[in-house]
Design an enzyme around this catalytic site. Structure first.
Site, PDB file in Angstrom:
ATOM      1  N   GLY A  78     -16.563  40.844   5.924  1.00 57.71           N
ATOM      2  CA  GLY A  78     -15.624  40.031   6.707  1.00 57.71           C
ATOM      3  C   GLY A  78     -14.967  39.028   5.784  1.00 57.71           C
ATOM      4  O   GLY A  78     -15.650  38.301   5.051  1.00 57.71           O
ATOM      5  N   GLY A  91     -12.336  36.959   6.967  1.00 62.98           N
ATOM      6  CA  GLY A  91     -11.497  36.165   7.863  1.00 62.98           C
ATOM      7  C   GLY A  91     -11.815  34.695   7.647  1.00 62.98           C
ATOM      8  O   GLY A  91     -12.217  34.286   6.554  1.00 62.98           O
ATOM      9  N   ASN A  92     -11.699  33.903   8.697  1.00 67.56           N
ATOM     10  CA  ASN A  92     -11.920  32.459   8.561  1.00 67.56           C
ATOM     11  C   ASN A  92     -13.300  32.171   7.962  1.00 67.56           C
ATOM     12  O   ASN A  92     -13.422  31.466   6.959  1.00 67.56           O
ATOM     13  CB  ASN A  92     -11.758  31.800   9.947  1.00 67.56           C
ATOM     14  CG  ASN A  92     -12.123  30.337   9.916  1.00 67.56           C
ATOM     15  OD1 ASN A  92     -13.298  29.987   9.912  1.00 67.56           O
ATOM     16  ND2 ASN A  92     -11.132  29.466   9.862  1.00 67.56           N
ATOM     17  N   GLY A 148     -15.766  34.279   6.610  1.00 68.37           N
ATOM     18  CA  GLY A 148     -16.091  34.954   5.350  1.00 68.37           C
ATOM     19  C   GLY A 148     -15.349  34.339   4.174  1.00 68.37           C
ATOM     20  O   GLY A 148     -15.924  34.120   3.102  1.00 68.37           O
ATOM     21  N   TYR A 149     -14.059  34.047   4.365  1.00 71.06           N
ATOM     22  CA  TYR A 149     -13.262  33.502   3.260  1.00 71.06           C
ATOM     23  C   TYR A 149     -13.813  32.143   2.812  1.00 71.06           C
ATOM     24  O   TYR A 149     -14.034  31.913   1.623  1.00 71.06           O
ATOM     25  CB  TYR A 149     -11.776  33.372   3.640  1.00 71.06           C
ATOM     26  CG  TYR A 149     -11.013  32.625   2.574  1.00 71.06           C
ATOM     27  CD1 TYR A 149     -10.707  33.252   1.354  1.00 71.06           C
ATOM     28  CD2 TYR A 149     -10.656  31.284   2.725  1.00 71.06           C
ATOM     29  CE1 TYR A 149     -10.061  32.563   0.335  1.00 71.06           C
ATOM     30  CE2 TYR A 149     -10.011  30.586   1.717  1.00 71.06           C
ATOM     31  CZ  TYR A 149      -9.718  31.233   0.512  1.00 71.06           C
ATOM     32  OH  TYR A 149      -9.094  30.545  -0.496  1.00 71.06           O
ATOM     33  N   LYS A 207     -20.865  28.197  28.239  1.00 70.98           N
ATOM     34  CA  LYS A 207     -19.913  29.202  27.739  1.00 70.98           C
ATOM     35  C   LYS A 207     -19.010  29.614  28.875  1.00 70.98           C
ATOM     36  O   LYS A 207     -19.427  29.611  30.043  1.00 70.98           O
ATOM     37  CB  LYS A 207     -20.669  30.444  27.246  1.00 70.98           C
ATOM     38  CG  LYS A 207     -19.886  31.277  26.266  1.00 70.98           C
ATOM     39  CD  LYS A 207     -19.868  30.592  24.915  1.00 70.98           C
ATOM     40  CE  LYS A 207     -19.233  31.415  23.831  1.00 70.98           C
ATOM     41  NZ  LYS A 207     -19.498  30.827  22.520  1.00 70.98           N
TER      42      LYS A 207
END
Ligand code: NAD
Length: 434
Positions: free
Chosen positions: A229, A231-232, A234-235, A109
């Site tokens: 959520g 967003g990317n 969750g959608y 990371k």
């Protein structure tokens, strides 16, 4: 406990459950000790010439945790809250995430302490290129493969590929080192993989399908789902769940959520949100949005809904000791990273709520990153259909391994996932005599 101490504590818990399997051998103990700290931590300051001609220094990190199973793999985070301990912990969790889906990577990371919203586009590009100079000696397609994370985008990966190519040329290193295969999460026009955008949500959907099968919930149209959520992640989770016939009754964003008892239409809901700028009153069912079709709820209320499956897909630390006892879902699929605090974890386990942890549930993203790398290395690109067909068995197998471990050892979903992952890494380390 700081995040790295938390990661070490988790590893110790897993080791205590695995030690009988390894007869507490010296090789096992050596491997566990080695896994407590990354193989290498690169830390320093990078300089950026700002638009006003001043020079600003930013603290940067790259932590390479373990590469027994393959090249280090992990994103780069640009955030003011980045700390060394967080980067170390996230690199450790990447090792487990890659091992859980059995993709041939270790974990790493990176992070820079910066608020990217305060930079101009030119400054952001310079920072991204400077970060590559900082880590260039330690990355490569067979060494360490960075990717986007919080606040880093496909555009930033494109700048990074270009900066790495410049570095190779300046240092008379062959371009066979393949700059494209050194970064994933790239734009489609620069070696990105088809299907990457929806990969995390879709991977979570494959997990959902396995989970409802295990829970014996046979009628999909009766299975209710609430997703925090939109967003990317969750959608796309909502999209695939709805398409398969599940009843997505609630979704939310940072401003609040909606509840539609009949089950909402994610495509129309997104269109409505984009039109109005908020989700409230986007009560869309079967392609039609009707203002009286549902009710607005808060994010706190969403978490406490009486649904079959709760899907946190927004933020970390949102299920805490203060709200865990109010959760009524039968099962939780953690699509966000770290949504449940350790205290809440215990409360959920005591209530008998089944939990599929983040390192398994949201591993679809890194798995398609692996596909991107494989495509870049062979210079041959797959269709979206091929990507989806390859993702599904990996996610299903990962879930099945976790479930078997959970049933055999009578441990939580989280512990079973970590046990599966740590065992894979330790087995490889022992095989290699590390
Ligand atoms: P995103 O920025 O696209 O969406 C985040 C969503 O969360 C938005 O709808 C936002 O409105 C909502 N949100 C923000 N604050 C909120 C709050 N206080 N309460 C409720 N909702 C709130 O991000 P994303 O890519 O969808 O990522 C979501 C989570 O999934 C993060 O934890 C991320 O680390 C994790 N994740 C993402 C990927 C990926 O491929 N995108 C992969 C692995 C894990």
């Amino acid at each position: 406990m700081n995040p790295h101490q938390q990661a070490v504590h988790q590893l110790e818990q897993v080791a205590s459950l695995l030690k009988d399997h390894y007869k507490d051998s010296p090789e096992f103990k050596r491997a566990i000790n080695q896994l407590k700290y990354p193989d290498r931590v690169i830390e320093g300051e990078i300089e950026v010439k700002m638009d006003d001609n001043s020079t600003k220094k930013f603290t940067a990190f790259r932590s390479q945790h373990n590469n027994a199973r393959g090249p280090y793999k992990g994103g780069i985070r640009f955030h003011p809250g980045v700390t060394k301990e967080e980067v170390l912990a996230l690199s450790t969790w990447m090792t487990w995430k890659c091992a859980v889906t059995n993709i041939p990577y270790g974990g790493s990371k990176g992070g820079v302490i910066v608020d990217p919203k305060k930079l101009s586009n030119v400054e952001l590009e310079k920072l991204s290129r400077a970060y590559v100079q900082f880590i260039a000696d330690y990355i490569g397609p067979w060494v360490d493969v960075p990717a986007p994370d919080v606040n880093t985008t496909p555009q930033i990966m494109a700048w990074m590929v270009d900066a790495y190519e410049d570095y190779l040329k300046e240092n008379n290193r062959p371009l066979q080192e393949n700059p494209l295969a050194t970064f994933t999460g790239k734009p489609l026009n620069l070696g990105g993989s088809s299907g990457r955008t929806e990969a995390t949500g879709l991977g979570g959907f494959f997990v959902l399908e396995k989970l409802v099968e295990k829970l014996g919930l046979t009628r999909k149209q009766d299975v209710t789902i609430a997703i925090q959520g939109f967003g990317n992640v969750g959608y796309w989770f909502a999209y695939h769940a709805h398409k398969a016939g599940y009843k997505v009754v609630s979704v939310s964003d940072s401003k609040g959520g909606i509840f539609v008892e009949a089950g909402l239409d994610p495509v129309k809901t997104l269109e409505c949100k984009q039109k109005h700028g908020h989700l409230s009153e986007c009560f869309c069912v079967d392609g039609k949005c009707d203002i009286s079709g549902g009710k607005s709820i808060t994010n706190e209320e969403l978490l406490e809904l009486e649904v079959d499956i709760l899907v946190p897909a927004a933020l970390e630390n949102i299920i805490t000791k203060d709200n865990a006892s109010q959760i009524k879902a039968k099962a939780i699929i953690e699509m966000a990273n770290g949504p449940t605090t350790p205290e809440a974890d215990q409360i959920l386990a005591d209530k008998g709520i089944i939990l599929v942890p983040d390192v398994l549930a949201n591993a679809g993203g890194v798995t398609v990153s692996y596909f991107e790398w494989a495509q870049n290395l062979q210079g041959y690109y797959w269709t979206k259909k091929e990507v989806v067909a390859k993702l599904q068995p990996l996610m299903e197998d990962a879930f099945e391994q976790m479930w078997q471990m959970k049933e055999n050892k009578q441990v939580s979903g989280r512990m079973a996932t970590y046990m599966t992952a740590v065992k894979r890494v330790v087995d490889t380390m022992i095989l290699r005599g590390i």
